[in-house]
Design an enzyme around this catalytic site. Structure first.
Site, mmCIF file in Angstrom:
data_model
loop_
_atom_site.group_PDB
_atom_site.id
_atom_site.type_symbol
_atom_site.label_atom_id
_atom_site.label_comp_id
_atom_site.label_asym_id
_atom_site.label_seq_id
_atom_site.Cartn_x
_atom_site.Cartn_y
_atom_site.Cartn_z
ATOM 1 N N GLY A 12 -0.158 4.320 -13.065
ATOM 2 C CA GLY A 12 0.213 5.534 -12.341
ATOM 3 C C GLY A 12 1.273 6.407 -12.978
ATOM 4 O O GLY A 12 1.722 7.373 -12.360
ATOM 5 N N ILE A 19 6.601 8.552 -9.711
ATOM 6 C CA ILE A 19 7.272 7.381 -9.145
ATOM 7 C C ILE A 19 7.067 6.175 -10.070
ATOM 8 O O ILE A 19 8.005 5.403 -10.293
ATOM 9 C CB ILE A 19 6.763 7.094 -7.720
ATOM 10 C CG1 ILE A 19 7.271 8.188 -6.754
ATOM 11 C CG2 ILE A 19 7.217 5.711 -7.255
ATOM 12 C CD1 ILE A 19 6.801 8.027 -5.319
ATOM 13 N N ASP A 66 -9.015 3.516 -15.795
ATOM 14 C CA ASP A 66 -9.412 4.152 -14.535
ATOM 15 C C ASP A 66 -9.720 2.985 -13.603
ATOM 16 O O ASP A 66 -10.681 2.242 -13.820
ATOM 17 C CB ASP A 66 -10.642 5.028 -14.787
ATOM 18 C CG ASP A 66 -11.227 5.600 -13.496
ATOM 19 O OD1 ASP A 66 -10.868 5.115 -12.403
ATOM 20 O OD2 ASP A 66 -12.053 6.512 -13.596
ATOM 21 N N TYR A 158 -1.350 15.453 5.818
ATOM 22 C CA TYR A 158 -1.518 14.211 5.043
ATOM 23 C C TYR A 158 -2.907 13.622 5.308
ATOM 24 O O TYR A 158 -3.529 13.041 4.417
ATOM 25 C CB TYR A 158 -0.394 13.215 5.364
ATOM 26 C CG TYR A 158 -0.212 12.182 4.274
ATOM 27 C CD1 TYR A 158 0.048 12.569 2.959
ATOM 28 C CD2 TYR A 158 -0.304 10.820 4.547
ATOM 29 C CE1 TYR A 158 0.205 11.638 1.954
ATOM 30 C CE2 TYR A 158 -0.143 9.876 3.551
ATOM 31 C CZ TYR A 158 0.111 10.296 2.260
ATOM 32 O OH TYR A 158 0.260 9.358 1.264
ATOM 33 N N LYS A 165 -3.356 5.088 3.346
ATOM 34 C CA LYS A 165 -2.107 4.301 3.307
ATOM 35 C C LYS A 165 -2.101 3.236 4.395
ATOM 36 O O LYS A 165 -1.543 2.145 4.187
ATOM 37 C CB LYS A 165 -0.875 5.205 3.439
ATOM 38 C CG LYS A 165 -0.631 6.144 2.259
ATOM 39 C CD LYS A 165 -0.554 5.447 0.913
ATOM 40 C CE LYS A 165 -0.054 6.378 -0.188
ATOM 41 N NZ LYS A 165 -0.205 5.782 -1.547
ATOM 42 N N LEU A 197 4.110 15.423 -9.142
ATOM 43 C CA LEU A 197 2.897 16.231 -9.302
ATOM 44 C C LEU A 197 1.981 16.080 -8.087
ATOM 45 O O LEU A 197 1.303 17.020 -7.681
ATOM 46 C CB LEU A 197 2.176 15.774 -10.577
ATOM 47 C CG LEU A 197 1.268 16.779 -11.279
ATOM 48 C CD1 LEU A 197 1.995 18.068 -11.604
ATOM 49 C CD2 LEU A 197 0.696 16.153 -12.536
ATOM 50 N N SER A 198 1.949 14.867 -7.491
ATOM 51 C CA SER A 198 1.080 14.593 -6.338
ATOM 52 C C SER A 198 1.538 15.282 -5.069
ATOM 53 O O SER A 198 0.827 15.244 -4.075
ATOM 54 C CB SER A 198 1.040 13.095 -6.053
ATOM 55 O OG SER A 198 0.172 12.476 -6.924
HETATM 56 C C1 IMJ Z 1 0.512 14.943 0.468
HETATM 57 C C2 IMJ Z 1 -0.277 15.729 1.319
HETATM 58 C C3 IMJ Z 1 0.236 16.290 2.483
HETATM 59 C C4 IMJ Z 1 1.544 16.068 2.843
HETATM 60 C C5 IMJ Z 1 2.342 15.298 2.012
HETATM 61 C C6 IMJ Z 1 1.825 14.732 0.810
HETATM 62 N N1 IMJ Z 1 3.659 14.903 2.084
HETATM 63 C C7 IMJ Z 1 3.990 14.135 1.025
HETATM 64 C C8 IMJ Z 1 2.863 14.008 0.194
HETATM 65 C C9 IMJ Z 1 4.553 15.296 3.187
HETATM 66 C C10 IMJ Z 1 5.310 13.499 0.791
HETATM 67 C C11 IMJ Z 1 2.775 13.252 -1.117
HETATM 68 N N2 IMJ Z 1 2.238 11.885 -0.898
HETATM 69 C C12 IMJ Z 1 3.052 10.961 -0.151
HETATM 70 C C13 IMJ Z 1 0.981 11.491 -1.364
HETATM 71 O O1 IMJ Z 1 0.611 10.358 -1.130
HETATM 72 C C14 IMJ Z 1 0.107 12.405 -2.113
HETATM 73 C C15 IMJ Z 1 -1.204 12.097 -2.366
HETATM 74 C C16 IMJ Z 1 -2.164 12.988 -2.969
HETATM 75 C C17 IMJ Z 1 -1.855 14.217 -3.533
HETATM 76 C C18 IMJ Z 1 -2.862 15.000 -4.091
HETATM 77 C C19 IMJ Z 1 -2.596 16.366 -4.658
HETATM 78 C C20 IMJ Z 1 -3.656 16.830 -5.604
HETATM 79 C C21 IMJ Z 1 -5.050 16.385 -5.258
HETATM 80 N N3 IMJ Z 1 -5.231 15.233 -4.559
HETATM 81 C C22 IMJ Z 1 -4.189 14.501 -4.058
HETATM 82 N N4 IMJ Z 1 -4.452 13.298 -3.501
HETATM 83 C C23 IMJ Z 1 -3.480 12.557 -2.982
HETATM 84 O O2 IMJ Z 1 -6.024 17.055 -5.645
#
Ligand code: IMJ
Length: 264
Positions: A12, A19, A66, A158, A165, A197-198
């Protein structure tokens, strides 16, 4: 050094804000030898540039993996068996959902969007655990994955990532029970919002990040080095009695029943 002589695998690392990179820095500082993986060509360049910047010449292996590809997993573990012999820990910081499934109403999530998110964000931890188990023969091992409070409570946008999760945290408990007899511990870190980035570019993320830093008991947003140090603890002998646990590294945000902006 807490992790002298330990050998571990980290999934990751994408860039210096990841992270997983915070974990790599803490684990390297504590003397662990590391294998880092990358997803594809674009990610390979960045990981190869970052790896030599870790202390103690920590990185011994850089390989493609992957985690949705069983052949990649098999080839990686073959290489680890040759180069490391045994494995002491695995850090899993991998998640994905379609962008269109991370906004609007969860009720609109498609079957394939649901399957993709659960597969990449939850099942890959099971696959990683199954592959690592045969190498964790040096008295046991430790697996750590990354979670978020959106798996337990509703966080705007989310959506399906939260359901992933929830499945991931439940997997932590079932895997901990399966692997405990081999002294392999399985835990999650539930991190507060970090500027990775996520997270950037997610609708409403920047506001949630700011609010978290203001209302959480410790009054700051979560940093990758805080998560990294907690990860070093969880894979270390200091956590030898801890398994099946979700450890919050979120400035205490999760204890609040009613987060309120401080008046001064
Ligand atoms: C992600 C989405 C909505 C709200 C969010 C997040 N908040 C936080 C996150 C409040 C903190 C980041 N997070 C905890 C994640 O687990 C992100 C997962 C993620 C992010 C992306 C962005 C780009 C994409 N797909 C993704 N899939 C999972 O195309």
């Amino acid at each position: 050094m807490l992790l002298a002589g330990k050998k571990g695998l980290i999934y990751g690392v994408r860039n210096e804000r990841s992270i997983a990179w915070g974990c790599a820095q803490s684990l390297a500082r504590e003397g662990a030898s590391l294998a880092l993986t990358f997803l594809g060509e674009r990610e390979e360049k960045d990981v190869r540039k970052l790896a030599p910047t870790l202390p103690n010449d920590a990185v011994k292996v850089i390989a493609q993996c992957d985690l949705t590809n069983e052949e990649h997993i098999a080839a990686l573990h073959q290489q680890l068996r040759a180069d490391f012999g045994t494995l002491d820990f695995v850090v899993h910081a991998v998640a994905f959902a379609k962008k269109e499934d991370l906004s609007g109403r969860y009720v609109e999530t498609s079957a394939d969007g649901f399957a993709l998110a659960l597969n990449v964000s939850a099942y890959t931890f099971v696959a990683a655990a199954r592959a690592a188990e045969p190498l964790m023969t040096n008295g046991g091992g430790a697996l750590v994955t990354l979670s978020y409070i959106g798996g337990e409570r509703v966080v705007p946008n989310y959506n399906v990532a939260g359901i992933s999760k929830a499945a991931l945290e439940s997997s932590v408990r079932y895997l901990a029970n399966d692997l405990g007899p081999q002294n392999i511990r399985v835990n999650a870190i539930s991190a507060g919002p970090t500027m990775t980035l996520s997270a950037r570019g997610i609708t409403g993320f920047t506001d949630m990040y700011k609010v978290h830093g203001q209302v959480s008991p410790l009054r700051h947003s979560t940093t990758i080095d805080e998560v990294g140090d907690a990860c070093a603890f969880l894979v270390s002998p200091w956590a030898r009695g801890v398994t099946g646990e979700v450890l919050y590294v979120d400035s205490g945000y999760h204890i609040l029943g009613f987060p309120t902006m401080p008046t001064e």
